[in-house]
Motif scaffolding. Structure first.
Motif, PDB file in Angstrom:
ATOM      1  N   ASP A 522      -7.537  67.204  45.295  1.00 23.07           N
ATOM      2  CA  ASP A 522      -7.090  66.551  46.520  1.00 23.07           C
ATOM      3  C   ASP A 522      -7.558  65.116  46.665  1.00 23.07           C
ATOM      4  O   ASP A 522      -7.159  64.443  47.612  1.00 23.07           O
ATOM      5  CB  ASP A 522      -7.553  67.353  47.748  1.00 23.07           C
ATOM      6  CG  ASP A 522      -9.065  67.498  47.807  1.00 23.07           C
ATOM      7  OD1 ASP A 522      -9.741  67.015  46.882  1.00 23.07           O
ATOM      8  OD2 ASP A 522      -9.564  68.109  48.782  1.00 23.07           O
ATOM      9  N   THR A 523      -8.403  64.630  45.771  1.00 17.06           N
ATOM     10  CA  THR A 523      -8.908  63.259  45.891  1.00 17.06           C
ATOM     11  C   THR A 523      -9.045  62.647  44.503  1.00 17.06           C
ATOM     12  O   THR A 523      -9.536  63.305  43.571  1.00 17.06           O
ATOM     13  CB  THR A 523     -10.266  63.232  46.601  1.00 17.06           C
ATOM     14  OG1 THR A 523     -10.153  63.887  47.867  1.00 17.06           O
ATOM     15  CG2 THR A 523     -10.717  61.804  46.840  1.00 17.06           C
ATOM     16  N   TYR A 524      -8.652  61.376  44.394  1.00 18.21           N
ATOM     17  CA  TYR A 524      -8.784  60.642  43.142  1.00 18.21           C
ATOM     18  C   TYR A 524      -9.522  59.342  43.409  1.00 18.21           C
ATOM     19  O   TYR A 524      -9.341  58.708  44.451  1.00 18.21           O
ATOM     20  CB  TYR A 524      -7.407  60.325  42.546  1.00 18.21           C
ATOM     21  CG  TYR A 524      -6.682  61.542  42.003  1.00 18.21           C
ATOM     22  CD1 TYR A 524      -6.752  61.886  40.658  1.00 18.21           C
ATOM     23  CD2 TYR A 524      -5.941  62.356  42.858  1.00 18.21           C
ATOM     24  CE1 TYR A 524      -6.080  63.011  40.169  1.00 18.21           C
ATOM     25  CE2 TYR A 524      -5.278  63.480  42.386  1.00 18.21           C
ATOM     26  CZ  TYR A 524      -5.345  63.808  41.026  1.00 18.21           C
ATOM     27  OH  TYR A 524      -4.708  64.916  40.553  1.00 18.21           O
ATOM     28  N   GLN A 525     -10.347  58.997  42.433  1.00 17.31           N
ATOM     29  CA  GLN A 525     -11.048  57.715  42.485  1.00 17.31           C
ATOM     30  C   GLN A 525     -10.412  56.783  41.476  1.00 17.31           C
ATOM     31  O   GLN A 525     -10.399  57.075  40.280  1.00 17.31           O
ATOM     32  CB  GLN A 525     -12.528  57.909  42.192  1.00 17.31           C
ATOM     33  CG  GLN A 525     -13.320  56.603  42.224  1.00 17.31           C
ATOM     34  CD  GLN A 525     -14.811  56.825  42.043  1.00 17.31           C
ATOM     35  OE1 GLN A 525     -15.448  57.427  42.867  1.00 17.31           O
ATOM     36  NE2 GLN A 525     -15.335  56.353  40.927  1.00 17.31           N
ATOM     37  N   VAL A 526      -9.894  55.680  41.980  1.00 17.02           N
ATOM     38  CA  VAL A 526      -9.137  54.746  41.147  1.00 17.02           C
ATOM     39  C   VAL A 526      -9.823  53.387  41.198  1.00 17.02           C
ATOM     40  O   VAL A 526     -10.183  52.926  42.287  1.00 17.02           O
ATOM     41  CB  VAL A 526      -7.674  54.643  41.626  1.00 17.02           C
ATOM     42  CG1 VAL A 526      -6.910  53.642  40.782  1.00 17.02           C
ATOM     43  CG2 VAL A 526      -7.000  56.014  41.568  1.00 17.02           C
ATOM     44  N   ILE A 527     -10.010  52.788  40.040  1.00 23.26           N
ATOM     45  CA  ILE A 527     -10.623  51.455  39.959  1.00 23.26           C
ATOM     46  C   ILE A 527      -9.528  50.447  39.640  1.00 23.26           C
ATOM     47  O   ILE A 527      -8.822  50.570  38.629  1.00 23.26           O
ATOM     48  CB  ILE A 527     -11.729  51.413  38.890  1.00 23.26           C
ATOM     49  CG1 ILE A 527     -12.834  52.433  39.253  1.00 23.26           C
ATOM     50  CG2 ILE A 527     -12.305  50.017  38.772  1.00 23.26           C
ATOM     51  CD1 ILE A 527     -13.941  52.497  38.233  1.00 23.26           C
ATOM     52  N   VAL A 528      -9.379  49.469  40.513  1.00 22.04           N
ATOM     53  CA  VAL A 528      -8.394  48.403  40.362  1.00 22.04           C
ATOM     54  C   VAL A 528      -9.130  47.111  40.047  1.00 22.04           C
ATOM     55  O   VAL A 528     -10.181  46.822  40.648  1.00 22.04           O
ATOM     56  CB  VAL A 528      -7.550  48.251  41.645  1.00 22.04           C
ATOM     57  CG1 VAL A 528      -6.559  47.106  41.493  1.00 22.04           C
ATOM     58  CG2 VAL A 528      -6.825  49.533  41.956  1.00 22.04           C
ATOM     59  N   TYR A 529      -8.596  46.335  39.124  1.00 21.03           N
ATOM     60  CA  TYR A 529      -9.173  45.042  38.765  1.00 21.03           C
ATOM     61  C   TYR A 529      -8.225  43.945  39.232  1.00 21.03           C
ATOM     62  O   TYR A 529      -7.007  44.029  39.053  1.00 21.03           O
ATOM     63  CB  TYR A 529      -9.374  44.930  37.250  1.00 21.03           C
ATOM     64  CG  TYR A 529     -10.421  45.879  36.709  1.00 21.03           C
ATOM     65  CD1 TYR A 529     -11.750  45.500  36.648  1.00 21.03           C
ATOM     66  CD2 TYR A 529     -10.067  47.153  36.281  1.00 21.03           C
ATOM     67  CE1 TYR A 529     -12.717  46.377  36.158  1.00 21.03           C
ATOM     68  CE2 TYR A 529     -11.022  48.032  35.795  1.00 21.03           C
ATOM     69  CZ  TYR A 529     -12.353  47.643  35.736  1.00 21.03           C
ATOM     70  OH  TYR A 529     -13.307  48.505  35.262  1.00 21.03           O
ATOM     71  N   ALA A 530      -8.806  42.909  39.834  1.00 25.38           N
ATOM     72  CA  ALA A 530      -8.057  41.708  40.210  1.00 25.38           C
ATOM     73  C   ALA A 530      -8.619  40.547  39.408  1.00 25.38           C
ATOM     74  O   ALA A 530      -9.831  40.326  39.398  1.00 25.38           O
ATOM     75  CB  ALA A 530      -8.176  41.449  41.704  1.00 25.38           C
ATOM     76  N   LYS A 531      -7.758  39.820  38.697  1.00 25.53           N
ATOM     77  CA  LYS A 531      -8.223  38.679  37.899  1.00 25.53           C
ATOM     78  C   LYS A 531      -7.353  37.476  38.196  1.00 25.53           C
ATOM     79  O   LYS A 531      -6.177  37.596  38.567  1.00 25.53           O
ATOM     80  CB  LYS A 531      -8.206  39.013  36.413  1.00 25.53           C
ATOM     81  CG  LYS A 531      -6.830  39.302  35.823  1.00 25.53           C
ATOM     82  CD  LYS A 531      -6.930  39.603  34.328  1.00 25.53           C
ATOM     83  CE  LYS A 531      -5.550  39.892  33.743  1.00 25.53           C
ATOM     84  NZ  LYS A 531      -5.632  40.190  32.292  1.00 25.53           N
ATOM     85  N   ASP A 532      -7.962  36.300  38.037  1.00 28.33           N
ATOM     86  CA  ASP A 532      -7.207  35.081  38.280  1.00 28.33           C
ATOM     87  C   ASP A 532      -6.557  34.614  36.987  1.00 28.33           C
ATOM     88  O   ASP A 532      -6.636  35.287  35.953  1.00 28.33           O
ATOM     89  CB  ASP A 532      -8.089  34.017  38.918  1.00 28.33           C
ATOM     90  CG  ASP A 532      -9.367  33.777  38.146  1.00 28.33           C
ATOM     91  OD1 ASP A 532      -9.363  33.995  36.926  1.00 28.33           O
ATOM     92  OD2 ASP A 532     -10.377  33.374  38.774  1.00 28.33           O
TER      93      ASP A 532
END
Length: 1565
Positions: A522-532
């Motif tokens: 019921d729950t997911y941990q997602v890592i998002v990366y933001a780069k310039d």
């Protein structure tokens, strides 16, 4: 657009518009007139945060794409034309309430909000709009909120309903805040289950306003001026003055200097133009110069001649609307013609520098200048401005090298995001003070030195079983770099998450890559990366800046499982008298879906809507909705349904109704009126009542009814079994023409706690008999003047209480039993009383009482005797003589002059006042006299003392003059004394006789009472005040009078103590005063229903008007204070705004809150709501007194206690023999509660036989209520009708109120109740056993009793939290045998400890004393480190010094002198004392002693006397033959105790040699 493309988009749009409900018919028709343009516009809904258009993928929220099974029956029946529609086939009749759609912001990417800086808080910015396709009641209602880590610190607020965003702060676009653009993230949430969200991040642009003034650029050596023109707007309140020099021969058109100013506003608001104005002191100087409006350069326009100084005024204005201006003054000094200013040599004007990475040690620019003077020395200066672009913060610095070179360096790194351009002003000056300036522009190059940062959105939600590609959430990261590609942000996921989710690199939208099952995960941990978009200058590895963000994605539940009941059948029982809303049973169902909201309903079997069901988060709670009736329905079988809005289940619930006694008895019809003759008691029943119990149903069986009289039992009785009503007391028609009674019937024989009562009113009418004699009603008394001839005195009249047929006409005559003298002096003719004598003399007899017989005209004539008083009127027929009198005055409060008595002279006449004139002959400013009446007036200024006044009295009738002496004794009395006063009611004399002095004893009865009170209370007589003597306003009989008194021994004793202690001496007091005491502690409510029908309380009415009793020779002026009855239940009256302060014990009152509209802040230990002390510890040998309970129609008393044995908890009632026998007591008898209550006509006893043991050392509560018809007692928090803790009874006898007088005694009683039992006719008496334990929270009618402030007590009053109470608590619940054993064990332990201590001290003593053979020359003791030497008190034994080296053993007695051998410096045997061995041996003992700490410790102690020249004892060891000045021959004279010292240092003779006669040296005398 191609046909295929059009068809694809047409289908997508068709799916997005599929919002029809399965329960209704919806026809949707969409026309496509311009499909290409419409679809192209539809793709422009979202944009990047920098304004670029972003790629859009149509959002798919599950049901919008895949047609659910219940919609698959819909077919398209219109396939032609530009539109289409749908027709439902067999729609399912079921409502869907699940949340199927997320909110969607309308054109989030197109929002371009802006707001001017400086706008106030709550300024509207923009309205955002989000739509949700679900129904409004189940997901379609959207609310808005700001996404922020701390909501209180957010810059914006949003209206949760309208979406209007407003400011929460005032923004400043300029320095130092530099708030040019601000980001805000808004979250839209629906009201579905589960709740779904969407977010939108907006960039709010802060636009500039013209709110700043130009700032002049000045050199550090310039001085501030002080002149600021009043008409100029200058918020900085500073004006700076420029000073410059120029050569006298400067050519026309040449630059003299440059003026520079900056404005931190933007655009035209920050563009500065210059102007030159005349200076007020030298207005013509402006003609010589020009100024460039754009650059600020000042040039010479006109030759200057010989003038040496010029003054100008420079104005710098911006181009804003309206413009802001700043002013400065310019002074130009003319130098010699040959002097020239310096010149810069090819100065740089523009340079470019990178932010962040510049080497600070390398100059950014180098400047050189010629001085144009006879030397090459040039003074350089970097002129800093008032703004960051003009080097306000000194980022650039100047360093001089050599004589004419300067370097510009950086003090710290540049930041493009802070400032993109700098304008530096460099000034060069030679020794002539001539200067030149040059400008250097520094352009800052942006570098990728900032990391992207995410907005606060960290959570997303997606429904389970949604198709691939469903949008989950959108993330947003912002890069604060100033230029692209440094600030272009892209997104990607961590590689291990790409199987589940995808993210759009540009928009940040996260979508699903599979169909999720909530039951699986019921729950997911997602890592998002933001780069310039450019290599980072911080990383130095060629990679861009990057920042991760951890997201929580929740898989929301769908309603795809049905509920199931835990049981198929539920059973419960419920009493028919159950309260409404009482819980009957809970039914439970389980549902695998977490998002399902279960609703329970009763579908069948709920006859008469008897039950209701309430849905909770865990169950369905069935409660009683309407009154149940066993006689009507005995069993219910309910069908309960549970539904999650899609699926449902059912179960059965059987409820069995239990019969209880809920129907009161009912009377059979009968005649409720009867008539009897008054004053006659019939022997038969006047009524016979009969009732039945509806609960029994069968009226042929015994009904178990008990009858009683509720009201009227003072005159009537009823047979408890047969209902026979009889008269028990004669009825008087003159009192009432008819009598009413209320007869009650109780079921269950009136004995069970569950009994019910019913009542019936009966009326008895009376037939009159002639049983009352007439009474005189004419004027009484009458006046007949002395010295008057005989004649008629008055006309007589009478009244009769009987009916008219037994009344008038009346016959009057002198009573035959009258005295012969009365018959001679008076006669009656008809209705006229006549005088039969001439010349009555008042000096012989002042009045006559004439008995008059009056007969009525009834069937049986009734004759009565009334008494008429004939007063003989006075005439002034006697002369007067000198007189003397005394007046006692209690001075109470300050008031105007008031009469205290009248001047007394001896005169047989007493009606001759009009002939007399009174004059005060004593000089006393505190008193005056009324010359006509002789009344003495006292002023408020009279001091407490004896005041002797003399008067002259003149009689105009006789022409005589006499003297009068009046002694006025003044004593002050306070409110405290009045409020805490005791009271007595006497009878048998008048108030005038009470204060009149007996000539034989010289004392009045008032004086005797004062002496008796001082004796009883054991205080000095001056501490007793009898300040009120008078007739009560409540009693018309003048033979009764009240006395109030106070006793103080600092402070005043309270009324309960005074009255209670005095009651113990009532008989003796009556004997000494020769008066009858009617009541001690005046209580006007004591006689039942005398003043009030129901509730009655006493109040002490005090008046400022003094109470006066005037007699001839004695007068008394006291306090007018009397008890008055008030017909209400005495209770606390809440104050108005805490005035007066209701809080006791110095509590602080706060208005608002609390049950009474105020709150009290109290210090410890005052824990009551009004700062009362709510507990008291009782030691089992004493008691405490408190004010008596008042008479209330409905009363309640509650007390909490903790006890380990039986004893009396409280008693309230008489403590001396009295006509009123009411009392109330509560005690623990055999550990169980017993209540005794007597309304004055018999004792009622309430005892709970099956009660648990309350004397168990635990806390218990007893709640008592009483009213005219019932008394009840409840223990702890039990329900009514429970026989183990509840008991009720009716009051015994005819009375209906508890009228108690005497103190409320807590913990015990002060008298032996057996002494009063017979006289009071008590069938039960309270216990004499004192209470031991704690009593707390004693309340009467809801008001707390202040247990910490008793009126009187015989114990040390402490709370239940005090140490003394702790000892009492410690004994609660503990067996006394155990306590005795415990004390013996403690005693044995103490003896054991003492033995060990004694042994250790004896051992230490032996170690110090040493062996018997030791020759002790010193005393060495092992000291502890701290407190060293304290052991000397027991370890140092001087007897050691008395042990001879070779003598007999010392046994503690005195050593005989003859046993001591004379010893000189060297013993006879030649062996001197071995001091070294002695010291060494003792040192080893100390070293080996484990208790002798420390083992090795060398310390340097500073002793008193250090540094003294005679502080050394070394001389004692230097007694050689060469030291002739040292003579210790006197030591033997010190006695045998110093023999050793004399042997070591003395002369040739021993100290015990009696032949030694040499005196000691003079120094030792």
């Amino acid at each position: 657009m191609t046909s295929k493309s059009y068809q694809t988009r047409h289908c997508k749009l068709r799916k997005m518009l599929w919002t029809v409900s399965p329960a209704v018919l919806v026809i949707i028709s969409i026309g496509f007139t311009a499909p290409t343009e419409a679809l192209n516009q539809g793709h422009r809904r979202h944009r990047l945060h920098h304004g670029e258009e972003q790629r859009i993928s149509p959002k798919r929220h599950g049901r919008e794409i895949n047609i659910p099974p219940q919609f698959q029956s819909y077919v398209a029946d219109n396939r032609g034309g530009d539109g289409f529609s749908f027709t439902p086939i067999q729609p399912e009749e079921k409502s869907m309430h699940q949340n199927l759609h997320k909110p969607d912001f309308v054109d989030c990417g197109s929002y371009r909000p802006s707001i001017p800086e400086g706008e106030p808080v709550d300024t509207p910015v923009i309205q955002v709009k989000a739509l949700d396709q679900d129904p409004p009641e189940s997901g379609g209602t959207v609310t808005y909120s700001i996404v922020s880590g701390n909501e209180m610190l957010a810059d914006f607020a949003v209206d949760e309903h309208t979406g209007w965003i407003s400011t929460r702060k005032i923004f400043d676009r300029d320095e130092p805040a530099k708030e040019k653009e601000v980001y805000v993230t808004v979250q839209a949430s629906d009201n579905g289950n589960p709740r779904l969200d969407a977010v939108c991040t907006l960039k709010v642009k802060i636009t500039d306003i013209n709110d700043n003034t130009a700032q002049f650029l000045l050199s550090r050596r310039f001085n501030q001026g002080s002149y600021v023109p009043e008409h100029e707007y200058n918020p900085h309140l500073d004006k700076y003055e420029y000073k410059e020099s120029m050569p006298q021969d400067l050519a026309l058109g040449q630059v003299v200097m440059r003026i520079s100013a900056t404005d931190i506003d933007d655009g035209n608001n920050g563009t500065v133009v210059y102007a030159c104005e005349p200076h007020p002191q030298n207005p013509n100087d402006v003609e010589f110069f020009d100024i460039s409006s754009a650059s600020g350069e000042i040039t010479l326009k006109k030759r200057i001649g010989n003038q040496q100084k010029f003054q100008l005024r420079i104005v710098a204005s911006d181009l804003g609307v309206p413009p802001n201006s700043a002013i400065t003054d310019l002074s130009i000094v003319v130098a010699e013609p040959s002097q020239r200013p310096p010149e810069f040599i090819n100065p740089p004007t523009l340079i470019h520098l990178d932010e962040y990475i510049y080497n600070l040690s390398v100059p950014v620019a180098t400047l050189s200048a010629r001085s144009n003077a006879d030397d090459e020395l040039v003074f350089f200066e970097l002129v800093n401005g008032q703004t960051q672009p003009t080097n306000k913060e000194a980022i650039f610095t100047l360093e001089t090298e050599g004589r004419n070179t300067a370097h510009i360096k950086l003090d710290r790194q540049l930041d493009y995001e802070s400032t993109t351009r700098y304008t530096l002003t460099i000034r060069a000056q030679n020794k002539y003070n001539l200067a030149a300036e040059t400008l250097l522009t520094v352009m800052v190059n942006d570098k990728n030195d900032e990391k992207p940062y995410f907005t606060e959105v960290t959570t997303g939600t997606v429904l389970e079983n949604e198709p691939i590609g469903t949008s989950v959430m959108r993330v947003r990261a912002i890069d604060t770099d100033g230029t692209a590609p440094n600030n272009e942000v892209t997104y990607h996921l961590k590689s291990d998450e790409e199987d589940n989710f995808s993210i759009d690199a540009i928009s940040g939208e996260i979508k699903t890559r599979k169909m999720f099952d909530r039951e699986e995960k019921d729950t997911y941990q997602v890592i998002v990366y933001a780069k310039d978009g450019a290599p980072s200058v911080k990383l130095n590895n060629g990679q861009p800046n990057e920042r991760p963000q951890t997201l929580k994605i929740v898989i929301a539940d769908k309603n795809d499982n049905g509920p199931v009941f835990v049981r198929d059948l539920y059973e419960a029982e419920m009493s028919e008298d159950a309260d409404l809303n009482r819980v009957v049973v809970e039914v439970r169902a389980k549902d695998a879906d977490t998002a399902s909201v279960l609703q329970y309903t009763i579908t069948e079997g709920n006859i008469d809507d008897a039950f209701a069901i309430r849905s909770t988060s865990t169950s369905g709670v069935i409660t009683v909705k309407n009154k149940l009736d066993f006689e009507s329905i005995r069993q219910y079988e309910l069908t309960v349904r549970v539904s999650d809005s899609v699926h449902e289940a059912k179960t059965k619930v059987k409820i069995y109704i239990q019969n209880v006694n809920d129907e009161p008895p009912k009377f059979e019809p009968m005649n409720s009126n009867t008539t009897i003759v008054e004053e006659f008691i019939p022997s038969d029943c006047i009524f016979r009542v009969k009732a039945y119990d509806p609960d029994i149903g069968d009226r042929t069986v015994p009904q178990n009814i008990s009858y009683f009289i509720l009201t009227g039992k003072e005159h009537f009785s009823v047979g408890p079994d047969d209902g026979c009503v009889k008269v028990i007391k004669p009825l008087d028609r003159e009192d009432k023409p008819f009598y009413q009674m209320v007869v009650g019937a109780s079921d269950e024989w009136g004995l069970a706690p569950t009994k019910l009562d019913f009542y019936k009113e009966l009326i008895v009418n009376l037939i009159d008999i002639n049983d009352n004699a007439p009474v005189l009603s004419s004027q009484n008394p009458v006046v007949w003047n002395e010295n008057q001839p005989r004649g008629p005195i008055t006309q007589l009249d009478a009244t009769d209480a009987d009916s008219p047929e037994n009344g008038p006409p009346f016959t009057f005559s002198i009573d035959p039993k009258a005295d012969m003298k009365i018959k001679e002096l008076f006669s009656i003719e008809g209705k006229t009383l006549k005088a039969n004598k001439d010349d009555f003399d008042r000096e012989e007899v002042k009045q006559y009482v004439v008995p008059i017989a009056i007969s009525d005209s009834g069937r049986e004539r009734k004759t009565g005797t009334s008494y008429l008083t004939v007063i003989i009127g006075d005439q002034n027929d006697n002369d007067m003589q000198d007189g003397e009198s005394r007046i006692f005055v209690y001075k109470y409060k300050e008031r105007n002059p008031f009469p205290i008595g009248r001047v007394y002279v001896k005169d047989p006449d007493d009606w001759d006042l009009p002939d007399k004139t009174f004059t005060l002959t004593t000089s006393n400013s505190h008193f005056t006299v009324d010359s006509d009446t002789g009344y003495i007036n006292m002023k408020s200024t009279a001091e407490p003392s004896d005041h002797v006044l003399t008067f002259k009295v003149e009689d105009s009738r006789w022409g005589s003059t006499v003297n009068a002496k009046v002694t006025v004794t003044v004593k002050e009395i306070t409110d405290e004394a009045v409020d805490n006063s005791g009271s007595i009611r006497f009878m048998g004399t008048t108030k005038e006789q009470f204060i009149k002095v007996d000539r034989t004893t010289g004392l009045s009865k008032k004086d005797k009472l004062q002496r008796e009170l001082a004796r009883i209370f054991e205080v000095p007589i001056e501490n007793v005040d009898v300040f009120t003597v008078g007739n009560s306003p409540s009693i018309s009989d003048m033979n009764f009078f009240d006395v109030r008194y106070s006793v103080h021994n600092s402070p005043y004793w309270k009324a309960e103590k005074l009255n209670g202690k005095l009651a113990e001496s009532k008989d003796l007091l009556e004997k000494h005063l020769e008066l009858n005491i009617v009541m001690i502690g005046i209580d006007e409510c004591l006689k039942e229903k005398h003043f009030c029908e129901s509730s009655c309380s006493n109040t002490l009415a005090k008046s400022d008007i003094p109470l006066k009793i005037f007699t001839n020779e004695t007068s008394f002026v006291g306090v007018h204070a009397f008890v008055q009855p008030v017909c209400n239940c005495s209770s606390f009256q809440p104050p108005n705004n805490c005035l007066p302060n209701p809080c006791l014990n110095n509590g602080i009152c706060t208005s608002g809150g609390g049950l009474d509209g105020f709150k009290c802040e109290c210090d410890a230990p005052f824990d009551g709501p009004r700062c009362e002390i709510t507990s008291i510890a009782l030691d089992g040998v004493g008691f405490a007194w408190f004010p008596s309970l008042t008479v209330c129609n409905d009363s309640s008393l509650q007390v909490e206690f903790m006890a380990s044995k039986s004893g009396l908890i409280f008693y309230n009632g008489p403590i001396y023999q009295s006509s009123v026998t009411d009392f109330m007591s509560l005690e623990l008898r055999d550990g169980k509660p017993m209540l005794l209550m007597d309304y004055g006509t018999g004792v009622s006893r309430l005892e709970i036989e099956h009660s648990p043991m309350l004397a168990d050392g635990l806390s218990h509560k007893v709640h008592i209520t009483w009213n005219p018809s019932a008394i009840s007692m409840r223990v702890d928090e039990c329900r009514k009708n429970e026989p183990t803790c509840y008991r009720t009874a009716r009051p015994t006898g005819t009375n209906s109120q508890l009228n108690v007088n005497g103190p409320f005694q807590l913990g015990g009683i002060s008298f032996d109740p057996k002494r009063l039992q017979n006289s009071m006719k008590w069938s039960q008496i309270p216990s004499k056993e004192f209470f031991q334990g704690c009593i707390a929270n004693l309340t009467f009618n809801g008001e707390y009793v202040n247990l910490g402030n008793p009126s009187y007590s015989t114990l040390n009053v402490t709370t239940c939290d005090s140490p003394i109470a702790g000892v009492i608590k410690a004994t609660l619940g503990v067996d006394y045998n155990f306590i005795i054993i415990l004390l013996i064990c403690i005693l044995v332990l103490i003896l054991l400890v003492l033995a060990i201590v004694f042994y250790r001290k004896k051992r230490n003593y032996e170690e110090v004393k040493g062996e018997l053979g030791d020759d002790v020359r010193e005393n060495i003791i092992n000291y502890s480190d701290e407190g060293g030497g304290e052991g000397d008190q027991t370890g140092y034994d001087l007897s050691v010094l008395m042990k001879p080296a070779n003598g007999p053993t010392y046994n503690g007695d005195k050593i005989p002198m003859e046993s001591l051998q004379p010893v000189g410096r060297i013993p006879d045997n030649g062996d001197g004392p071995d001091i070294s061995s002695f010291l060494h041996g003792n040192k080893q003992k100390v070293d080996n002693d484990p208790d002798g700490l420390p083992y090795d410790d060398v310390r340097n102690y500073a002793y008193e006397g250090d540094g003294n020249s005679i502080g050394s004892l070394s001389s004692l060891a230097s007694g050689t033959s060469e030291d002739n000045d040292l003579n210790f021959d006197y030591l033997p004279t010190f006695g045998p105790r110093f023999k050793k010292l004399a042997d070591m240092y003395g002369g040739g003779q021993s100290s015990d040699d009696e032949s030694y006669t040499g005196p000691p040296p003079e120094a030792w005398c």
